[in-house]
Design an enzyme around this catalytic site. Structure first.
Site, mmCIF file in Angstrom:
data_model
loop_
_atom_site.group_PDB
_atom_site.id
_atom_site.type_symbol
_atom_site.label_atom_id
_atom_site.label_comp_id
_atom_site.label_asym_id
_atom_site.label_seq_id
_atom_site.Cartn_x
_atom_site.Cartn_y
_atom_site.Cartn_z
ATOM 1 N N SER A 7 0.953 -1.303 0.097
ATOM 2 C CA SER A 7 -0.037 0.038 0.049
ATOM 3 C C SER A 7 0.729 1.181 -0.066
ATOM 4 C CB SER A 7 -0.730 -0.061 1.265
ATOM 5 O OG SER A 7 -1.668 -1.168 1.365
ATOM 6 N N HIS B 263 -2.259 -3.057 -6.813
ATOM 7 C CA HIS B 263 -2.446 -2.572 -5.727
ATOM 8 C C HIS B 263 -4.071 -2.941 -5.561
ATOM 9 C CE1 HIS B 263 -3.781 0.264 -2.113
ATOM 10 N NE2 HIS B 263 -3.088 -0.683 -1.523
ATOM 11 N N GLU C 69 -4.981 -0.176 -8.605
ATOM 12 C CA GLU C 69 -3.871 0.759 -9.047
ATOM 13 C C GLU C 69 -2.700 -0.025 -9.485
ATOM 14 O OE1 GLU C 69 -4.341 4.351 -5.938
ATOM 15 O OE2 GLU C 69 -3.554 2.511 -5.239
ATOM 16 N N ASN D 89 -4.551 5.740 -1.445
ATOM 17 C CA ASN D 89 -4.066 5.802 0.084
ATOM 18 C C ASN D 89 -3.603 7.175 0.572
ATOM 19 O OD1 ASN D 89 -5.213 3.534 1.179
ATOM 20 N ND2 ASN D 89 -3.492 2.172 0.549
HETATM 21 P P1 NAD Z 1 -2.301 -9.775 6.759
HETATM 22 O O1 NAD Z 1 -1.443 -9.675 7.862
HETATM 23 O O2 NAD Z 1 -3.847 -9.714 6.864
HETATM 24 O O3 NAD Z 1 -1.895 -10.964 5.999
HETATM 25 C C1 NAD Z 1 -0.693 -11.023 5.478
HETATM 26 C C2 NAD Z 1 -0.334 -12.691 5.504
HETATM 27 O O4 NAD Z 1 1.075 -13.075 5.042
HETATM 28 C C3 NAD Z 1 -0.291 -13.479 6.953
HETATM 29 O O5 NAD Z 1 -1.212 -14.554 6.631
HETATM 30 C C4 NAD Z 1 0.969 -13.915 7.137
HETATM 31 O O6 NAD Z 1 1.139 -15.103 7.804
HETATM 32 C C5 NAD Z 1 1.613 -14.035 5.943
HETATM 33 N N1 NAD Z 1 3.172 -14.092 5.676
HETATM 34 C C6 NAD Z 1 4.071 -13.374 6.607
HETATM 35 N N2 NAD Z 1 5.187 -13.363 6.030
HETATM 36 C C7 NAD Z 1 5.248 -14.244 5.008
HETATM 37 C C8 NAD Z 1 6.221 -15.066 4.228
HETATM 38 N N3 NAD Z 1 7.488 -14.490 4.430
HETATM 39 N N4 NAD Z 1 5.936 -15.919 3.581
HETATM 40 C C9 NAD Z 1 4.638 -16.254 3.134
HETATM 41 N N5 NAD Z 1 3.516 -15.503 4.119
HETATM 42 C C10 NAD Z 1 3.981 -14.616 4.873
HETATM 43 O O7 NAD Z 1 -2.134 -8.541 5.862
HETATM 44 P P2 NAD Z 1 -3.020 -7.858 4.536
HETATM 45 O O8 NAD Z 1 -3.857 -6.667 5.216
HETATM 46 O O9 NAD Z 1 -3.588 -9.191 3.933
HETATM 47 O O10 NAD Z 1 -1.923 -6.991 3.850
HETATM 48 C C11 NAD Z 1 -1.019 -7.615 2.918
HETATM 49 C C12 NAD Z 1 -0.584 -6.672 2.040
HETATM 50 O O11 NAD Z 1 -1.378 -6.041 1.181
HETATM 51 C C13 NAD Z 1 0.388 -5.527 2.591
HETATM 52 O O12 NAD Z 1 1.600 -5.075 1.791
HETATM 53 C C14 NAD Z 1 -0.825 -4.488 2.656
HETATM 54 O O13 NAD Z 1 -0.158 -3.057 2.695
HETATM 55 C C15 NAD Z 1 -1.533 -4.484 1.481
HETATM 56 N N6 NAD Z 1 -2.969 -3.991 1.414
HETATM 57 C C16 NAD Z 1 -3.803 -4.098 2.536
HETATM 58 C C17 NAD Z 1 -4.917 -3.665 2.465
HETATM 59 C C18 NAD Z 1 -5.888 -3.932 3.568
HETATM 60 O O14 NAD Z 1 -6.960 -3.164 3.607
HETATM 61 N N7 NAD Z 1 -5.650 -4.558 4.653
HETATM 62 C C19 NAD Z 1 -5.324 -3.052 1.177
HETATM 63 C C20 NAD Z 1 -4.522 -2.982 0.314
HETATM 64 C C21 NAD Z 1 -3.205 -3.458 0.134
#
Ligand code: NAD
Length: 283
Positions: free
Chosen positions: A120, A141, A153, A191
């Site tokens: 993000s 994104h 995006e 964002n």
């Molecule tokens: P989350 O914490 O819900 O999920 C992340 C997952 O990655 C977890 O299940 C964790 O076990 C796993 N993980 C961690 N390290 C790992 C590794 N080395 N290998 C494999 N798996 C691994 O996070 P999220 O909210 O899904 O966010 C993920 C990405 O998406 C981030 O970069 C975030 O900025 C981006 N994002 C989030 C949102 C949102 O609304 N939450 C929206 C758009 C983008």
């Protein structure tokens, strides 16, 4: 490798976004290889995807078909060896992402592949620095929840080539998303506007200006927001909101200092809906 050859997508990270992105590709006929280092999360992701597909079928938002069967759980990164297109959705942590990319490059050797990040806020020029082929890397994104939000995006790094952009534009159409293209800038488009606005609502909490409910109500009824900024923060994940604010602060100065209540909630493990408690409590 041509665009038409992409029928399998590897997704790394099966948290909130990874499972949503898996669902989008599965619904649109792709075979999805879903990987998470946490096996319990991975199993849970598959159940969530099935439940969500059932819910969307009931609401007639998608056709009645067992889309979830297109999602294959993998327990080892090595299973992505021959996967031509990978989306990384692990937490917003620069070192974790860089380490993952190094592992992927070692695994892939000379086999070409495209890599997208769902980050993000982390600058793509920081992430592509460790890649052997930064020209095949860019940001894809998705908005939360990916299956319902029409926008993605597409973010160009300083090294992304035209072929990669054209592949991503093609894929966006195939998964029926509206794409906007932007340069590598903190927070991209959505964002950059949204997260400081949420932080501003958190600053109202810090200063005890109004109740949580009234802060949310004011934006819903006064500005036509579908949900208030504090509820939205809970849905995004307070840890994610905080990480993004920290990056804005580092990249763009004190105007973007994270609110104290945001920091305190994250320290206490109140991460929002995913931990059943954030600004509000969820069952
Ligand atoms: P989350 O914490 O819900 O999920 C992340 C997952 O990655 C977890 O299940 C964790 O076990 C796993 N993980 C961690 N390290 C790992 C590794 N080395 N290998 C494999 N798996 C691994 O996070 P999220 O909210 O899904 O966010 C993920 C990405 O998406 C981030 O970069 C975030 O900025 C981006 N994002 C989030 C949102 C949102 O609304 N939450 C929206 C758009 C983008």
């Amino acid at each position: 490798m041509t665009e038409t050859m992409i029928d399998t997508v590897g997704i790394i990270g099966s948290g909130q976004m990874g499972q949503g992105i898996a669902q989008v590709f599965a619904i649109n006929g792709f075979s999805v290889l879903l990987y998470d280092k946490n096996r319990e999360t991975l199993q849970k992701a598959k159940e969530n995807i099935k439940q969500d597909c059932d819910r969307l079928i009931k609401k007639e938002l998608i056709q009645n078909s067992p889309y979830h069967l297109n999602v294959h759980l993998i327990n080892d990164l090595k299973d992505l060896y021959s996967c031509p297109f990978i989306i990384e959705a692990i937490p917003e942590d620069i070192d974790a992402k860089l380490s993952m990319y190094k592992d992927l490059d070692v695994l892939k050797g000379d086999t070409p592949y495209y890599l997208c990040t769902n980050t993000s806020s982390i600058p793509l020029s920081t992430l592509n620095a460790v890649l052997k082929h930064p020209e095949r890397f860019m940001g894809m994104h998705f908005m939360n929840p990916p299956v319902l939000m029409p926008l993605i995006e597409l973010v160009l790094s300083d090294k992304t080539d035209k072929k990669t952009l054209s592949l991503l534009c093609e894929l966006a159409k195939t998964i029926k998303k509206e794409a906007v293209i932007c340069k590598d800038t903190p927070g991209f488009l959505v964002n950059r506007v949204l997260i400081p606005m949420i932080n501003e609502a958190c600053l109202l909490v810090d200063d005890d200006i109004a109740s949580l409910e009234d802060i949310d109500k004011s934006l819903k009824l006064g500005a036509h927001f579908p949900m208030g900024p504090l509820t939205l923060a809970d849905f995004i994940g307070l840890d994610t909101v905080l990480s993004i604010m920290k990056i804005f602060h580092k990249e763009m100065g004190d105007k973007y200092l994270p609110a104290t209540c945001l920091i305190e909630h994250v320290e206490k493990g109140f991460l929002g809906k995913k931990s059943k408690r954030g600004f509000f409590v969820y069952s």
